[in-house]
Structure formats: structure tokens, C-alpha cells
Write a protein that holds these residues in place. Structure first.
Motif: not given
Lengths: 474, 474
Positions: A21, A24-30, A33
Motif C-alpha cells: 500500500k 502505491f504511487v498516487l498520481k495521474t499518468p505522465k 492532470r
């Protein structure tokens, strides 16, 4: 022992799960936004200005799927094809995300045998580019396209497209701008008279396209070094591509001993002259420049091409003025629909695409700098109570307001403090508060408070809707 | 000879190319469709009604990318995960198209540490489902989501979600509807008292979810056969899931000797009672049914769940009434945001999703049947000429009108016939024609023609904008 081991294993599994957990990377795709409510409010302003303009010019609107059959996109984008996003083959058709709205539009026309339409289309497109997000370059971004398809008398729709760019950029008050115009036929004619072999037209054209980002010397060495053009031809091109001007330049090139002998260039220059005549009638030649260095990368253009750039910002509010470059572009593509038609029937098209993301970036920066407070909701009134145990009365009242079309909110608390309710209005910009209390209920009134002035007035319950409408109209 | 062979080979290649062209499939991907201008006009009407309602309830708006990191979607959709579209691995991150707007919303909240928001989001989502397009089921389709996130007093936001569904479905006049309500805790409590083992709760729940499409006997045999439930437990469930009603049923179940002993069920029933009290204040219990057979497939629900269905259409205009089923659904998901938060911090959420595609299908059919003429542009006036050689005058006039904000069109022809220009207005619904002619130019007037009545009146050029505004206002 077995029990203990099982317990320990379970604990380990749990720990492992937790570790998973945490990783886990909490981001939008490269290159993508989210838009926050505040950004959406700015975005909707811009969309409104653009849509209003498109509708002013009588455009209909269409929509197409976000992905197309892979083969629909094949062979339409030249060197840029490598930037197309493909979907995974999960059985069934091979699909790609759309790269622009122009190719789907041409596919739509051919598929539905439409030979005549003026439409706009606002939607996201996808390019596996190297994002430069501070300058408004993303991998997922909106395009706002307006196109005119049909067989018409020359340059009238083309002139309207330029008028539209002029209207939108003026309307949005982005600062000074310039619309560069050229014609693929003039470019091709120029290549021919400069001694570029036919087979190299496209690749030399995409070198010229880099002139807005690279100095001529680098472009020249790409032409001669990588693309094998003769130094003489390159130097010859170098002379032409520094030319820009208006009707005077067109007239001069129509007299140019070499260009005037080339059929394509002559056609292009003749149409360019006609275009400038129409632009004069529209009163917009002041911001238009016929520029021989404008090439535009896409394969499908066949005639007029254009691109709007913002000029150095004079706005003192922006602390770090960013170079924003192109904010709109387009051109004529008479062959694209024919590529989709089984019998190759052509439908001439001309269109413009507004580069909305860069415009957002500028306006966002401007809002930040100005500290302008942007409301993200339209709520007219908060239904509040001054005493406890009035949740039911609040819900009854707000239900009446909603049913009458009033934009209203209520705090989701059984017994909120009045101060907190007033603070909520301050924070979110709600202009009115409708306060119910024991006394008001008895008297059949609601206390209406104006947040800005703190003025309070008792309004009969049956007049409340009318009173709120009156006070929030405009 | 070599030359001849080369020529022949070239010809063959050309033929091959042409053959390739002919085999080209001209279509949109399976399960997707284009929207024509007429369909867009209907779609915008529906969107307007929905957005107006969301704004009436004080919602902000956000947007998220069309794709997410693959791992963001992993483990959120239970058995439906196989329907997720993945993107091809082209180097870089592994991506998937969004399956709904709820998981991206939860990711957005966790990523931005937002603990309190009321937002709507209207966007396309993607499911590799078997499309049934006549019933409005597509692989690419719009969702219109409204969600309330935050720690609040129980059931107030939940009740507002149901009020919103009620308002939208009433507003759109789709015919009679019913909103079924249940609670995951009541379902789980019911499974427990019926003797379903804990580990089988989810899978038995998704069997119950099929009750709207399958008869009980089939669902029962799935439970017993495929999923290994005991026949007694299944029969026990069978008794509960046929129950539906209102406050009376809730009271009865609160007295149920078994259910009332189960902590989860008791909590759920208590909240259900509170919900119905609020719905009574909103005056909408007439169209709400507490229904123990409602399960909803998605894994992430934790409390109240609901689904709106259209009831048999009484509209005589529609020739073949289609079964349209569910048009809205939603529920409470208090654990989803915590799945994204590194520290597992929870943000309770409740929300509703409007199934816009089915609503389109119904309205489209209705428009077809009624032969209602839908305008696809908003053009107020066509700038026309009665004589030849007046293109320049037409362009000058239309430029003035555009600059004054009038929605105007002109035919892209040098010398169009007046009859063709009038016909264009008839076809597209343009109400006014501004006619320039030699005499009018001399007199400083424009002839304004009302298309519907054929009335013609000379208007001074400087009053034209005002006159057009007046005649097309309303």
C-alpha cells in the motif's frame, strides 16, 4: 506450533500488504492532470467564449469516440505517427486514441457521405509527446476545432476561419497576437524552384516547420546533413523563408521570375491575394502576416495554412512571463476525406484548431497573480438555523427552494452553529442566508440575511423565492 | 526491358494500393458511435437539465484524465475488472481507460488530501462489455456523477442524492419511475442470518444483483450450483429478497427476530429509517421503494445503495416501447478513498451516477416519433444578396454583424441565387434574411426579410443590429 506459525504468517502477510500500500504511487499518468473546481471555472469561461464564437458563425456540433480503428489513423500524420497511443490487443479490433479531431472528422464525413457541413468539435486528444506542462503542453489536451467542408468559391471559408481566430483571441484578451499565413502550394512551388527533388518535399517541409523553435543554421544543417539536400538548394530556400509581409509581398512574389513560372506557386499566390482581399473586408489584416517560413508538420494540408502566436506579453501582473508560442492553427485539407471514401470522392475542407491548453495556462497564471477570487459554485442561498433541533425545518425549506429552482445549500449537520454557517457563506461566496428559528416559524417568516452587508430582513415564507430571485438576479 | 518491368511493378503496386483502399473498413470501433448534430442537440438538452440540477445543489465541477495508472483501477471492481480497457505498453507507465468516475474521484481526493467536497463530473467511461446499442448500452458512454465527500451527520447527504435523482428524472419527463433503495449492511446482515459464510458474502451479493435480469430460480441455482451455497441458506435468502416497501417494512424488519439480532443489519435498518424520514420531508417517498433484492455489483459500496428504473412507458407515440431498465444508480462508499491514502485515512462518500445513454435513447426515439424539427444551429440571420457581384458587400455586412455579436451566416458563393439563399434558411431554420442590393446600398438600408411570414422591411444600416436583436430575442 502450527497455529503459532499460521498466526505469524498471517501477520507477515498483513505487513506485506501494508508495505504494498505504501509503495502505491498516487498520481495521474505522465503528461496528464486533474482539473480542480477553480481550474474548471477558468476553463468554462474560455470554452464559453470559444463556443459562442463558433455558434455566431453558424456551426453545428458533433462528437466522435475517443478511440478509432488503428488503421483509420495510419498514414495521416507523417513523422508524428510514432506519438499515437495504441490500445492493448485484448481480442477484437486494434484501436488507437485519437491524435487530433481532424482525421476523425474526415472519417465521419466519408462514413456518412456528408459533402457539406460547418461543424465544431471540442474534445480531448492524445499524443505521446514529451510534456512541457509549465508551457501548457500535455499528453492529454483539449482541442477546439471549427471546420467547413464543401465545394465552395475559393477562399471565402478560409477567410472566415481566420476571422474566427481573430475574434476568439481578441475576445479572450490574451494580449497582442499575430496570425501567420502561408500555402502548401507556395511552399511546394518554392521547393521546386529551389531545386528540391519531388521525393524530398515532405521531409524538407517538416524541417522548415522547425524554424519557430530552431535558428536557420540548424535547420539548414538538418536539410543538408540528415536529409541530403544540396547546399545550394538549402541556401536558396533560406532566402525565401525569411520573407514575410502583406499584399505587397504577395504582389512582389507574383512578379518573382522563378516562382511566377511555377504553376503551384502561382495558384497559391493568386489565392493568397484573394484571401487578403477578403481579410481586408473583415478589417483584420493588421494582425495577419503572410510568412514563407510557416510550414506546419501535418501531412494532410493541401492549401492555405495558418498559425496564431501570442506576442511578448505586456501584462505587468504576470511575474514570470512565459513564452507561449502557438495558440491556434489550421489550414486547408482537400484530400483527407477522399482517403476514406471507397471511391476516393473528395470533400474540400478548411478548418482551425484553438490551442486551448496554452490559453488556460496564461489565464490561470493571470488569475493567480491578480488574486481574483473565483467562485466555483453558483449557490444563491444557504438555508441555516440559529437554534438546535431545526434540521427538519431546514430540510423542508430547502426542498421548497430546490423545487422552485433556487440554488441552495444546507450544512449536513444536525445542529450546526450559526457562526459556522455564516463562515461557510464567506468562504464560498454564497450571497444570502435564509435563517429559520422558532419565532420565524411561528410568524410564518424566514429571516433573509445579506452576507456582504449583514443586513437582515424578515420575509414572508410565500414570498421568499421571489425575494431571493430578485436579490440574486443579474 | 528493366524499365518496362519497373513500370509494370509500379502499376501493380498502385493497383495493390487501391485494392487496399477498397478493403478499408469505414466504421467506428465496436460499441461506440458518432453523435450527429441532431443527436448533439438532444444530448445538450439532457446535459443542461442535469447540470442545472447539480448546480442547484451547490456542486463544484472537476475533471480527471481519461486514463489512469493501471494499478489505480486494480482491485476496485470485483468481477467486472475483466472489462477494463488497457493501453498498449509503449514504454513508460502501464495505463487503463477509466471504468467509472468514482475511482478517479477517490484517487483525486486522496492525492490532494481533500476531506470535504461536493462535486459533479460529466465524462466518458469505458467498458469492454457486450454492447446492446439499441437499448443504449455502449462500450464508450457518458456518466454524470454527483458525489458528496466528508464526515457528516448520517443520511443527510444520502437523502440529497435521492432528491437529485428524483428532480432529474421528473425534469426530463421520461415517464413513471421508481427508485429502489437498500443498504450493503442490511444485505450482509441478511446473508449472515441466512447462514452464508463470510467468505461468500461478495460472490452471493453479485448473484443477488442479477435478480433484475434473471428469475429467482436461476439465481438460486447459481448460488447453490456454481457458488456452493447450501440450499437452506439460498431458500432463506429467497424469502428476504422478495420483500419491498416503505417505512412499514423497515419497522417490521427492525422487529424481525433474526435480523434485529445482527449488528450490521440493525445499523443499516436504523439508517434506512432515518433516510425515509428525510425523504418524507423532501416529499418524494411516493417514488422510493426499500427493496431487499437490490444488490449492485460494485465492490466498493459500504452503506446505502440505490438504483432508479423507468416503469413501463405509457407514451403512445413510441411505436416499440423498449425495456430501458436502470437510468441512475449509486450509493455510499466510505472505504474507497482510504484505499488510496498512504495512511489509510478514510473519507466517507456518497454519490449518484445518471445513466445518460439510456435517457438519450428514449428521447431520441421520442423525437423521431414526434417528427419534431430540431434546430442544430442558432443562426439568427443569413446575409444575402439579390443581385450578382455583391460578395464584397455581403462580407462587409456580415463582418459588422459578427462584431456586434449577431449569429450570422453567408453562403460561400460569389453569386448565389436569392432562391437558394431563402431555401437555405427554410432548411436550417434561420428566421431572418438581411438582403443587400444596389438600391439598398445607395439608400443606406438593408432589406430585412422574415422567413416565416415573407414580410420584408427596409431597415437603416445603423439600426440593423438592434432590429435583429429585437426580432430574435426571447
Amino acid at each position: 506450533i502450527a497455529k503459532e506459525v499460521a498466526k505469524l504468517l498471517e501477520m507477515k502477510a498483513q505487513l506485506g500488504g501494508d508495505e504494498g500500500k505504501h509503495k502505491f504511487v498516487l498520481k495521474t499518468p505522465k503528461g496528464t492532470r486533474d482539473y480542480s473546481p477553480k481550474q474548471m471555472a477558468i476553463r468554462e469561461r474560455v470554452f464559453n467564449a470559444i463556443i459562442t464564437c463558433f455558434k455566431r458563425h453558424g456551426a453545428e456540433v458533433i462528437d466522435t469516440p475517443v478511440f478509432e480503428l488503428k488503421e483509420t489513423l495510419t498514414g495521416k500524420y507523417g513523422e508524428d505517427s510514432k506519438l499515437i497511443y495504441d490500445l492493448k490487443d485484448q481480442g477484437g479490433e486494434l484501436l488507437s486514441l485519437r491524435y487530433d479531431l481532424t482525421v476523425p472528422f474526415a472519417r465521419y464525413l466519408a462514413m456518412n457521405k456528408i459533402t457539406n457541413i460547418k461543424r465544431y468539435h471540442i474534445a480531448k486528444v492524445y499524443r505521446r509527446d514529451n510534456p512541457a506542462m509549465t508551457r501548457g503542453r500535455y499528453r492529454e489536451f483539449y482541442q477546439c476545432d471549427f471546420d467547413i467542408a464543401g465545394q465552395f468559391d475559393p477562399m471565402i471559408p478560409d477567410a472566415e476561419c481566420l476571422k474566427i481566430v481573430h475574434e476568439i483571441l481578441s475576445d479572450l484578451q490574451l494580449g497582442d497576437f499575430l496570425i501567420k499565413v502561408n500555402d502548401r502550394r507556395i511552399l511546394d512551388g518554392m521547393f521546386a524552384v529551389c531545386g528540391v527533388p519531388d521525393s524530398k518535399f515532405r521531409t524538407i517541409c517538416s524541417s522548415v516547420d522547425k524554424l519557430d523553435k530552431m535558428p536557420w543554421e540548424e535547420v539548414r544543417s538538418e536539410m543538408v546533413g540528415e536529409k541530403g539536400l544540396s547546399p545550394e538548394a538549402a541556401d536558396h530556400i533560406g532566402e525565401y523563408v525569411q520573407l514575410h509581409g502583406g499584399l505587397d509581398l504577395i504582389e512582389r512574389l507574383l512578379q518573382d521570375p522563378k516562382l511566377s513560372q511555377n504553376k503551384l506557386a502561382k495558384e497559391g499566390l493568386g489565392d493568397m491575394k484573394l484571401l487578403f482581399e477578403y481579410l481586408t473586408l473583415f478589417g483584420i489584416t493588421g494582425k495577419i502576416s503572410f510568412d514563407l517560413s510557416l510550414a506546419r508538420g501535418l501531412d494532410y494540408y493541401t492549401g492555405v495554412i495558418f498559425e496564431a502566436v501570442l506576442l511578448q506579453q505586456e501584462n505587468d501582473h504576470v511575474e514570470e512571463p512565459v513564452s507561449v508560442g502557438s495558440v491556434a492553427g489550421g489550414g486547408r485539407y482537400d484530400g483527407l476525406v477522399g482517403m476514406f471514401d471507397p471511391k476516393g470522392r473528395k470533400v474540400p475542407c478548411v478548418g482551425v484548431s484553438i490551442g486551448i491548453e496554452r490559453i488556460f495556462s496564461i489565464l490561470e497564471q493571470r488569475v493567480e497573480a491578480s488574486e481574483e477570487k473565483i467562485r466555483t459554485t453558483e449557490t444563491q442561498v444557504l438555508v441555516a438555523s440559529a437554534q438546535k433541533k431545526l434540521l427538519e425545518e431546514r430540510l423542508k425549506l430547502i426542498s421548497e427552494l430546490w423545487d422552485a429552482g433556487i440554488k441552495a445549500e444546507v450544512l449536513y449537520k444536525k445542529n450546526p452553529k450559526l457562526l459556522n454557517q455564516l463562515q461557510y457563506c464567506e468562504d464560498t461566496g454564497i450571497p444570502l442566508v435564509a435563517i429559520v428559528g422558532e419565532q420565524e416559524l411561528k410568524d410564518g417568516v424566514v429571516k433573509l440575511r445579506v452576507v456582504a452587508t449583514r443586513e437582515e430582513v424578515n420575509v414572508r415564507r410565500e414570498s421568499l423565492v421571489e425575494e431571493i430571485r430578485m436579490r440574486t438576479s443579474q
